[in-house]
Motif scaffolding. Structure first.
Motif, mmCIF file in Angstrom:
data_model
loop_
_atom_site.group_PDB
_atom_site.id
_atom_site.type_symbol
_atom_site.label_atom_id
_atom_site.label_comp_id
_atom_site.label_asym_id
_atom_site.label_seq_id
_atom_site.Cartn_x
_atom_site.Cartn_y
_atom_site.Cartn_z
ATOM 1 N N GLY A 105 -24.788 22.994 34.411
ATOM 2 C CA GLY A 105 -25.690 22.721 34.361
ATOM 3 C C GLY A 105 -26.944 23.675 35.538
ATOM 4 O O GLY A 105 -25.990 24.126 35.840
ATOM 5 N N LEU A 106 -27.897 24.076 35.522
ATOM 6 C CA LEU A 106 -28.787 25.034 36.602
ATOM 7 C C LEU A 106 -29.224 23.284 36.986
ATOM 8 O O LEU A 106 -30.256 23.164 36.026
ATOM 9 C CB LEU A 106 -29.145 25.311 35.646
ATOM 10 C CG LEU A 106 -28.621 26.141 34.627
ATOM 11 C CD1 LEU A 106 -29.465 27.705 33.427
ATOM 12 C CD2 LEU A 106 -27.330 27.375 35.437
ATOM 13 N N GLU A 165 -27.512 34.746 30.597
ATOM 14 C CA GLU A 165 -27.680 36.288 31.250
ATOM 15 C C GLU A 165 -28.429 36.438 32.242
ATOM 16 O O GLU A 165 -28.665 36.957 33.458
ATOM 17 C CB GLU A 165 -27.303 37.926 30.466
ATOM 18 C CG GLU A 165 -25.896 38.345 29.682
ATOM 19 C CD GLU A 165 -25.938 37.176 29.010
ATOM 20 O OE1 GLU A 165 -24.961 36.956 28.405
ATOM 21 O OE2 GLU A 165 -26.697 36.196 28.085
ATOM 22 N N ARG A 166 -30.191 35.290 31.805
ATOM 23 C CA ARG A 166 -31.266 35.567 32.651
ATOM 24 C C ARG A 166 -31.002 34.825 33.250
ATOM 25 O O ARG A 166 -31.518 34.883 34.436
ATOM 26 C CB ARG A 166 -32.459 36.005 31.204
ATOM 27 C CG ARG A 166 -33.725 35.344 31.871
ATOM 28 C CD ARG A 166 -34.858 35.581 31.120
ATOM 29 N NE ARG A 166 -34.664 36.640 30.647
ATOM 30 C CZ ARG A 166 -34.849 37.751 30.722
ATOM 31 N NH1 ARG A 166 -35.520 38.113 31.732
ATOM 32 N NH2 ARG A 166 -34.925 39.474 29.753
ATOM 33 N N ARG A 167 -30.801 32.886 33.746
ATOM 34 C CA ARG A 167 -30.533 32.180 33.756
ATOM 35 C C ARG A 167 -29.732 32.597 34.930
ATOM 36 O O ARG A 167 -30.029 32.160 36.824
ATOM 37 C CB ARG A 167 -29.951 30.828 33.204
ATOM 38 C CG ARG A 167 -30.825 30.676 32.531
ATOM 39 C CD ARG A 167 -32.356 29.683 32.939
ATOM 40 N NE ARG A 167 -33.510 29.183 31.735
ATOM 41 C CZ ARG A 167 -34.888 29.102 31.950
ATOM 42 N NH1 ARG A 167 -34.359 28.842 33.781
ATOM 43 N NH2 ARG A 167 -35.629 28.497 31.708
ATOM 44 N N VAL A 168 -28.358 32.504 34.521
ATOM 45 C CA VAL A 168 -27.434 33.338 35.882
ATOM 46 C C VAL A 168 -27.810 34.148 36.824
ATOM 47 O O VAL A 168 -27.803 33.599 38.257
ATOM 48 C CB VAL A 168 -26.144 33.021 35.205
ATOM 49 C CG1 VAL A 168 -25.130 33.172 36.560
ATOM 50 C CG2 VAL A 168 -25.627 31.930 34.644
ATOM 51 N N TYR A 180 -31.014 34.863 37.555
ATOM 52 C CA TYR A 180 -32.000 34.130 38.765
ATOM 53 C C TYR A 180 -31.382 33.524 39.586
ATOM 54 O O TYR A 180 -32.165 32.914 40.317
ATOM 55 C CB TYR A 180 -33.092 33.230 37.678
ATOM 56 C CG TYR A 180 -34.325 33.193 38.298
ATOM 57 C CD1 TYR A 180 -35.159 33.443 38.805
ATOM 58 C CD2 TYR A 180 -34.034 30.969 38.186
ATOM 59 C CE1 TYR A 180 -36.413 32.611 39.307
ATOM 60 C CE2 TYR A 180 -35.038 30.864 39.103
ATOM 61 C CZ TYR A 180 -36.201 31.253 39.132
ATOM 62 O OH TYR A 180 -37.094 30.091 40.287
ATOM 63 N N TYR A 181 -30.464 32.086 39.443
ATOM 64 C CA TYR A 181 -30.154 31.269 40.117
ATOM 65 C C TYR A 181 -29.087 31.960 40.965
ATOM 66 O O TYR A 181 -29.084 30.986 42.171
ATOM 67 C CB TYR A 181 -29.429 30.348 39.198
ATOM 68 C CG TYR A 181 -30.505 29.042 38.474
ATOM 69 C CD1 TYR A 181 -30.194 27.964 39.325
ATOM 70 C CD2 TYR A 181 -31.654 29.297 38.070
ATOM 71 C CE1 TYR A 181 -30.751 26.849 39.042
ATOM 72 C CE2 TYR A 181 -32.484 28.466 37.392
ATOM 73 C CZ TYR A 181 -32.512 26.780 38.207
ATOM 74 O OH TYR A 181 -32.748 26.588 37.083
ATOM 75 N N LEU A 182 -28.676 32.448 41.131
ATOM 76 C CA LEU A 182 -27.763 33.614 41.896
ATOM 77 C C LEU A 182 -27.620 34.930 42.423
ATOM 78 O O LEU A 182 -26.691 35.107 43.316
ATOM 79 C CB LEU A 182 -26.157 33.114 40.947
ATOM 80 C CG LEU A 182 -25.583 31.161 40.813
ATOM 81 C CD1 LEU A 182 -24.122 31.311 40.175
ATOM 82 C CD2 LEU A 182 -26.061 30.545 41.898
ATOM 83 N N GLY A 183 -28.818 35.309 42.592
ATOM 84 C CA GLY A 183 -28.643 36.548 42.285
ATOM 85 C C GLY A 183 -30.141 37.310 42.873
ATOM 86 O O GLY A 183 -30.107 38.440 42.438
#
Length: 318
Positions: free
Chosen positions: A134-135, A242-245, A247-250
């Motif tokens: 989950g994000l 790839e896009r979501r992680v 954005y969320y973590l970097g």
């Protein structure tokens, strides 16, 4: 005392260079604009981050010369012209193609950090496919601060507040892993920063986070008041990892998003812009003094052997 430049941020050698399936240079591609006219960029290129660091150097040097130090609001007093010039020198492109300075203030460094850290997270997700991911975006109402107060903010204290909320909700008994990344955006209309968290979580930790909605700090509040947040805790299922992680973590920068009132409701402009000076230079000097553990919190996973790995018996630790 601030850390020396050699101790800041994160030593990239602690994580292996990502293999092709987890490498954002290969997996994060630009996408054409959709029906709303919004396109999506690919992984940033070397030239782009060099130009960004040049812009940042110019902002710091202008601040140091006094051109940008005074603003319509009260100027910050925690930095000196020497601080600005010293950071500007470290953001200068190294001679003979050497690595960029180890600081989160450098777009060139952040490109390398994102490549390795997000690659390690993608590998962790794919090597544990049974765990639903989950994000979560978390925006506490009391994490809104005045622009001039940023130098006094210690982000690790905000991460600890979040951890303690989870502990009280039952973190010690919950299964799964999470990574929380402290981020922020700037509202030039009110000269404020809104700190918030981006979280990637699995297992029983996502419903645990949902329980935090009952706390007063996550209630929506008055929609006509500045700082109103429609969804203080927003949970999404992981798609387009790839896009979501990444954005969320970097994210490599904090955006500027002006506020306005429409139909009696306080809103933020969706377009992400560069923080205006002098706050840009001040933010750069602040983020330069942060380390990995200041901005990120790991639970149920750890760094080791060049990658991210699950921490066994995580449900018994907090």
């Amino acid at each position: 005392m601030p850390q020396s430049s050699t101790d800041r941020a994160f030593r990239l050698g602690r994580l292996y260079y990502p293999q092709y399936p987890y490498n954002l240079q290969h997996q994060l591609k630009a996408e054409a604009a959709d029906d709303t006219g919004q396109g999506k960029g690919g992984f940033e290129r070397q030239r782009a981050v060099r130009l960004e660091d040049r812009e940042r150097r110019e902002a710091l040097l202008s601040w140091a010369d006094g051109t940008l130090r005074l603003s319509a609001q009260r100027p910050v007093k925690h930095y000196t012209a020497h601080d600005a010039r010293e950071l500007a020198m470290r953001l200068k492109r190294p001679a003979r193609g050497g690595p960029p300075a180890q600081t989160f203030a450098s777009a060139a460094y952040m490109r390398r950090f994102r490549l390795r850290f997000v690659g390690a997270v993608l590998r962790l997700i794919r090597e544990n496919p049974t765990a639903e991911v989950g994000l979560v975006t978390i925006i506490p109402r009391d994490w809104r601060i005045r622009g001039r107060d940023l130098p006094t903010i210690k982000p690790k204290q905000y991460l600890e507040r979040f951890r303690q909320q989870l502990v009280r909700a039952g973190l010690k008994e919950a299964d799964g892993w999470l990574i929380a990344f402290l981020h922020g955006d700037y509202d030039p209309s009110h000269d404020t920063y809104q700190l918030h968290l981006h979280v990637v979580a699995t297992g029983g930790l996502v419903p645990l986070i949902r329980q935090l909605n009952a706390l007063p700090v996550y209630r929506r509040g008055d929609p006509t008041a500045s700082g109103f947040v429609r969804q203080p805790i927003r949970v999404l299922r992981l798609k387009d990892p790839e896009r979501r992680v990444s954005y969320y973590l970097g994210q490599a920068f904090w955006p500027s998003k002006p506020s306005y009132v429409q139909d009696g409701v306080w809103r933020r402009h969706p377009r992400r812009q560069r923080i205006p000076n002098p706050r840009l230079a001040e933010w750069l000097m602040w983020i330069d003094r942060q380390s990995f553990s200041d901005l990120l919190m790991l639970r149920g996973c750890r760094l080791g052997d060049g990658t991210l790995m699950l921490q066994r018996n995580a449900s018994r630790t907090a």
